[in-house]
Scaffold this motif. Structure first.
Motif, mmCIF file in Angstrom:
data_model
loop_
_atom_site.group_PDB
_atom_site.id
_atom_site.type_symbol
_atom_site.label_atom_id
_atom_site.label_comp_id
_atom_site.label_asym_id
_atom_site.label_seq_id
_atom_site.Cartn_x
_atom_site.Cartn_y
_atom_site.Cartn_z
ATOM 1 N N ASN A 86 0.837 -1.195 0.000
ATOM 2 C CA ASN A 86 0.000 0.000 0.000
ATOM 3 C C ASN A 86 0.867 1.238 0.000
ATOM 4 O O ASN A 86 1.897 1.289 0.677
ATOM 5 C CB ASN A 86 -0.886 0.001 1.243
ATOM 6 N N LEU A 87 0.422 2.241 -0.723
ATOM 7 C CA LEU A 87 1.145 3.516 -0.770
ATOM 8 C C LEU A 87 0.200 4.634 -0.345
ATOM 9 O O LEU A 87 -0.879 4.792 -0.912
ATOM 10 C CB LEU A 87 1.647 3.790 -2.185
ATOM 11 N N LEU A 88 0.628 5.392 0.652
ATOM 12 C CA LEU A 88 -0.186 6.504 1.130
ATOM 13 C C LEU A 88 0.587 7.805 0.971
ATOM 14 O O LEU A 88 1.786 7.863 1.248
ATOM 15 C CB LEU A 88 -0.535 6.313 2.613
ATOM 16 N N GLU A 89 -0.105 8.845 0.548
ATOM 17 C CA GLU A 89 0.516 10.163 0.378
ATOM 18 C C GLU A 89 0.370 10.936 1.689
ATOM 19 O O GLU A 89 -0.733 11.114 2.185
ATOM 20 C CB GLU A 89 -0.155 10.886 -0.800
ATOM 21 N N PHE A 90 1.510 11.346 2.234
ATOM 22 C CA PHE A 90 1.536 12.044 3.525
ATOM 23 C C PHE A 90 2.172 13.437 3.393
ATOM 24 O O PHE A 90 2.785 13.935 4.332
ATOM 25 C CB PHE A 90 2.411 11.262 4.529
ATOM 26 N N GLY A 91 2.061 14.089 2.238
ATOM 27 C CA GLY A 91 2.929 15.238 1.976
ATOM 28 C C GLY A 91 2.357 16.622 2.237
ATOM 29 O O GLY A 91 3.031 17.616 1.958
ATOM 30 N N LEU A 92 1.147 16.710 2.763
ATOM 31 C CA LEU A 92 0.495 18.021 2.859
ATOM 32 C C LEU A 92 1.381 19.107 3.447
ATOM 33 O O LEU A 92 1.491 20.212 2.924
ATOM 34 C CB LEU A 92 -0.806 17.882 3.659
ATOM 35 N N ARG A 93 2.058 18.780 4.547
ATOM 36 C CA ARG A 93 2.803 19.836 5.236
ATOM 37 C C ARG A 93 4.043 20.305 4.497
ATOM 38 O O ARG A 93 4.629 21.302 4.860
ATOM 39 C CB ARG A 93 3.181 19.381 6.647
ATOM 40 N N ARG A 94 4.471 19.554 3.501
ATOM 41 C CA ARG A 94 5.678 19.930 2.766
ATOM 42 C C ARG A 94 5.376 20.386 1.336
ATOM 43 O O ARG A 94 6.280 20.621 0.553
ATOM 44 C CB ARG A 94 6.663 18.749 2.733
ATOM 45 N N ALA A 95 4.121 20.496 0.992
ATOM 46 C CA ALA A 95 3.765 20.889 -0.373
ATOM 47 C C ALA A 95 3.788 22.399 -0.514
ATOM 48 O O ALA A 95 3.999 23.121 0.451
ATOM 49 C CB ALA A 95 2.386 20.345 -0.727
ATOM 50 N N GLY B 263 2.088 25.026 -0.235
ATOM 51 C CA GLY B 263 0.902 25.670 0.310
ATOM 52 C C GLY B 263 -0.336 24.809 0.166
ATOM 53 O O GLY B 263 -0.275 23.653 -0.259
ATOM 54 N N PRO B 264 -1.462 25.366 0.538
ATOM 55 C CA PRO B 264 -2.707 24.605 0.637
ATOM 56 C C PRO B 264 -3.077 23.840 -0.619
ATOM 57 O O PRO B 264 -3.335 22.645 -0.581
ATOM 58 C CB PRO B 264 -3.742 25.692 0.933
ATOM 59 N N ASP B 265 -3.096 24.517 -1.771
ATOM 60 C CA ASP B 265 -3.553 23.828 -2.956
ATOM 61 C C ASP B 265 -2.482 22.940 -3.550
ATOM 62 O O ASP B 265 -2.781 21.949 -4.207
ATOM 63 C CB ASP B 265 -4.044 24.831 -3.991
ATOM 64 N N GLY B 266 -1.212 23.286 -3.319
ATOM 65 C CA GLY B 266 -0.145 22.368 -3.705
ATOM 66 C C GLY B 266 -0.398 21.017 -3.063
ATOM 67 O O GLY B 266 -0.297 19.969 -3.697
ATOM 68 N N GLY B 267 -0.767 21.045 -1.777
ATOM 69 C CA GLY B 267 -1.075 19.814 -1.057
ATOM 70 C C GLY B 267 -2.279 19.086 -1.624
ATOM 71 O O GLY B 267 -2.263 17.862 -1.763
ATOM 72 N N LEU B 268 -3.311 19.827 -1.981
ATOM 73 C CA LEU B 268 -4.504 19.175 -2.536
ATOM 74 C C LEU B 268 -4.211 18.550 -3.896
ATOM 75 O O LEU B 268 -4.636 17.431 -4.180
ATOM 76 C CB LEU B 268 -5.641 20.195 -2.680
ATOM 77 N N SER B 269 -3.466 19.268 -4.729
ATOM 78 C CA SER B 269 -3.124 18.714 -6.040
ATOM 79 C C SER B 269 -2.271 17.462 -5.876
ATOM 80 O O SER B 269 -2.455 16.478 -6.590
ATOM 81 C CB SER B 269 -2.339 19.743 -6.871
ATOM 82 N N VAL C 189 3.345 27.628 6.925
ATOM 83 C CA VAL C 189 4.658 28.217 7.225
ATOM 84 C C VAL C 189 5.761 27.634 6.335
ATOM 85 O O VAL C 189 6.649 28.358 5.876
ATOM 86 C CB VAL C 189 5.030 28.002 8.709
ATOM 87 N N ASN C 190 5.716 26.345 6.071
ATOM 88 C CA ASN C 190 6.840 25.685 5.395
ATOM 89 C C ASN C 190 7.156 26.289 4.029
ATOM 90 O O ASN C 190 8.269 26.757 3.778
ATOM 91 C CB ASN C 190 6.564 24.189 5.239
ATOM 92 N N TYR C 191 6.193 26.281 3.146
ATOM 93 C CA TYR C 191 6.490 26.763 1.793
ATOM 94 C C TYR C 191 6.684 28.275 1.778
ATOM 95 O O TYR C 191 7.539 28.801 1.067
ATOM 96 C CB TYR C 191 5.406 26.332 0.807
#
Lengths: 557, 557
Positions: free
Chosen positions: A178-187, A189-195, B156-158
């Motif tokens: 299984n592969l899960l995406e955990f990257g929100l906090r490092r994307a 900004g907000p929509d970078g994370g959603l994309s 904050v990160n990005y």
């Protein structure tokens, strides 16, 4: 730079409180580069507004040193076309931003502009795509087709890069992990994370930790707890609840007491002293198990995986078992993942055997520490017992290549082909309105992508087709296709989306189907074989005649 | 992974049409990792909801091999706190997503949750910040403070990474060069692009090409035209308008005719044959100049900078001059930027002298091809005549390090300090609620950042302060500060933003002011000197006592 340059800002900031997207989550046409608007005005002033233009959207190189790209983002492009309209406040802002002399009629024109006269052709979203083969073709009045450029590129570039990156992780991890995406906090900004969440799912991930992505895109969301949950407990004295009803009988049991008993027994079995293991961790796990008795998955590396985490987890999981519940597994977020995952599996096997709980050996092991493609390859080599990877930073930032370089080039205007020359042959554009075909072998593998002029008849099954390298005269091959796929469909015409749009899951399935048609040597991580993209003989001559007509004859001196 | 794990999706996709942000462009609280919600439920079930917690938000390493970081994103964090509220549809989604047994009262609790009991301390936005010194501290009820984690990190990160990257470009480019952000099409989707525009402006860029960013954030927007504009014209026969009124007299002149005459004269002066230069390019430039007579800036590399672009540009600019307008300059988007910019400057000087148009020598030269920090350094070495860089991909993707690793760690709960141990000393957290001070030398340079327990008196000006390395016992220094700055302000308390928030321009100015307080050797590109972060003797002992209490004693066998 001179202050006379094209620029000006509104001083009141009266636009700052408006949302970034329209109410349906679709991007606004003002999400573009200013030069699209200044060009629009210049076209309008020059009477070229309705010149009939054809633009190709394509990339020149596959990302990540690979030999394929997954095309994604089409759905958002079509919704953008569908909603394309400058609001009154957009027009107001543009009036303030363009130079004073700009004619008012132009703004009236912009205010009424829609994408109704545009036709958009595209390869299906989720299909593998290759350099120089346009993934989108847009035709229509020059002014509107030009105005779409930046937004279409923005919607396609990261979506395709992310889907490709995710597909590569899926390939190296194999089908059963299984592969899960955990990257929100490092994307970004907000929509970078959603994309990132959306397109990693399309590329083959199984879910995300991003709750809003789950809500908006109907993607499975996953998650357990952080180290802070564990460290927020310092001992079992802090537990305000320790009771849990048996899953089937409903009889109340004391989960803490059971866990403490099992911990004692396990401490001998696993040869770990109870003093070394953390009582705060035990308390945290008991409390978490009471909250999620059917979904108990615990982080085991807050103190020490071997001497604390696995002991405490196993104790709580056995206690839960007594009350009719099956624990799910553990997450390891630091250290030597190959070693620790094997240690966890061995521990589970021993505990399962010793306490006659056979399913214990199948507990899920999740790993989630700074993982990238190379980490997975190395773990595969070392041997590991990980069932699931949680991948953040390197997935969403696309570490190996953080941007895909799609471009949008004018190839025809009023029926006349256009070529953009460059010192760099790779940057010369392929002029004219073209069709693209994928030719397949008898065993179902894609052999080559072939570009032709739209006026040529499509290649026929069983017939010899001459395929030429677009720039190297001597590179030619005959191909006899067993199957010919016409790559473009019209997706937008007469102001409407004219194809049924697949759901996210269907695009996700298409990615895997499309990848299956590629030979393995094109997909391998190390030195993959380039997939060939060719032009018809007719198109070859057309390009080169035009090139010679347009290239100046140099002088050596 | 087992299907019993914490996950479930809504099947109807009934949420898909809602926006990603609320109507004020502020992120929603559902933009978080699922584990925050599952932890919240477990805290709630365990009666720990109102435990008083303190979390530190900090990074461990400066990005880009540098020795400083610009803190940004605070404004968005505060607006997020201010609007923190789960909507009915959020609650509905969470009910579908959490396991079946989750108690309904928890959702009622969530539905009423706000950030009113939270206190947020922060360093001022736009200030330089250093590893391990918390840039934000959040205290309040455990459940809400935990729930804020992912979103604060995302905001904050990005933002900080981007502002830092932009500040570095500004430093290498120097004060007198204009820097424009051109990265929208290569950013992480729509909002990735908006964040890039906003935070590169804060970091020291002068503007962006992104029109929506201009509208939303009141940032100067800039832009001219693309190669497509040039290639859309094939000859002067296509020009539907060639007339332009004189700027002051209002008398109509024939811009094309004037340009054609100047072109002939220039062809001799510059020793370029007219046959080699593109007539389509001339037509495009004439039409663009008619649209923007006061803002004529032209792309000169579509065909050949030397043999076509500069000739045509100069012809049109001289023609404009006859009609009372001053051209702005040229953009070069390919080739050897050092050579071509010098060639352009020389050409302008010769033309200006020959035609008695002295301002010609000062025309703006913009360069915009795949530029990064190293390119600018190399151009500086070679010597160049560029007035303005347009920077896209490498700026917005933060090429050298695409993510900043801010973390959010529990350091105190109910007055008890918490420490997170790790095999890796760098990952050990600094426990307890701390204050931070920046100590300055007499010449105004920052000497050291000092962390103390909140109960300690602040360091005093002119007094000897013992500063200790947080982990290496023998590394100590006495510092006598000439000025002491207390780094934290309370920004959010009792449900309100309690500091006046600066405008974007003010934050932008603060970045430059704050960077000035850093010695140059901390800021240089190659091997910069690390800036020191220390702890008080009191805090040192506190950390190490706690460490020993919590660390298990190992056994060698």
């Amino acid at each position: 730079m001179s202050d006379r340059e094209l620029s000006c800002t509104n001083t009141a900031g009266q636009f700052m409180d408006r949302g970034r997207m329209n109410q349906n989550g679709v991007v606004q046409p003002l999400l573009t580069d200013l030069y699209q608007i200044t060009m629009a005005y210049a076209y309008w002033k020059s009477g070229k507004t309705d010149d009939h233009a054809v633009f190709d959207l394509f990339f020149r190189t596959n990302p990540f040193h690979g030999e394929f790209t997954i095309f994604a983002g089409l759905d958002e492009c079509l919704k953008f076309l569908d909603s394309f309209h400058y609001s009154d406040s957009d027009i107001e802002y543009l009036k303030q931003t363009l130079p004073e002399g700009t004619e008012n009629e132009f703004f009236d024109y912009l205010g009424n502009l829609t994408a109704k006269d545009v036709t958009l052709y595209a390869i299906d979203e989720g299909t593998v795509a290759f350099p120089r083969v346009p993934i989108i073709k847009v035709e229509g009045p020059l002014i509107i087709v030009q105005l779409l450029e930046t937004t279409l590129l923005t919607l396609v570039n990261y979506a395709s890069l992310m889907a490709t990156n995710a597909a590569r992780y899926r390939m190296v991890a194999g089908k059963h992990v299984n592969l899960l995406e955990f990257g929100l906090r490092r994307a970004q900004g907000p929509d970078g994370g959603l994309s990132a969440s959306k397109y990693s799912y399309i590329g083959g991930f199984d879910g995300t930790s991003n709750v809003l992505a789950g809500k908006l895109f109907n993607i499975p969301v996953k998650g357990t707890h952080a180290h802070a949950y564990i460290t927020s407990f310092s001992g079992i004295g802090e537990l305000k609840t320790r009771l849990l009803k048996h899953k089937t009988t409903g009889v109340t049991g004391d989960l803490l007491e059971l866990a403490v008993q099992y911990r004692q027994a396990l401490s001998q079995l696993l040869d770990v002293s109870m003093e070394e293991s953390s009582e705060g961790e035990l308390a945290a796990m008991v409390s978490y198990a009471i909250a999620f008795p059917d979904g108990f998955m615990a982080l085991v590396d807050t103190y020490d995986v071997k001497r604390s985490g696995l002991l405490n987890f196993s104790a709580v999981a056995l206690a839960l078992n007594d009350l009719g519940y099956r624990a799910v597994g553990v997450r390891i977020d630091s250290g030597d993942l190959a070693y620790l995952s094997c240690l966890a599996r061995e521990t589970f096997e021993r505990v399962g055997e010793n306490f006659k709980v056979p399913w214990f050996s199948k507990l899920t092991i999740v790993a989630s520490n700074d993982i990238n493609e190379d980490t997975i390859l190395s773990l595969n080599e070392q041997g590991h017992k990980i069932d699931c990877f949680g991948i953040g930073t390197h997935l969403v930032t696309c570490q190996r290549q953080p941007a895909l370089g799609c471009v949008y080039k004018l190839v025809e205007i009023n029926g006349q082909p256009r070529i953009k020359l460059s010192q760099d042959v790779e940057k010369v554009t392929m002029p004219g309105h073209k069709n693209a075909f994928r030719l397949y072998s008898a065993d179902g593998h894609a052999l080559i992508d072939l570009l032709q002029k739209v006026t040529e008849p499509p290649p026929a099954v069983g017939q010899k087709v001459l395929c030429r390298h677009p720039f190297q005269e001597s590179k030619r091959a005959y191909v006899i296709p067993s199957h010919v796929e016409s790559l473009y469909k019209i997706y937008w015409q007469n102001g409407k989306i004219v194809q049924p749009l697949p759901r996210l899951e269907q695009v996700r399935e298409r990615v895997q189907m499309s990848l299956k048609t590629l030979r393995n040597d094109h997909k391998r991580t190390l030195n993959p074989t380039p997939y060939k993209v060719a032009v018809s003989d007719n198109l070859y001559n057309f390009i080169h005649d035009l090139w010679l007509q347009n290239a100046p004859i140099g002088e050596l001196s």
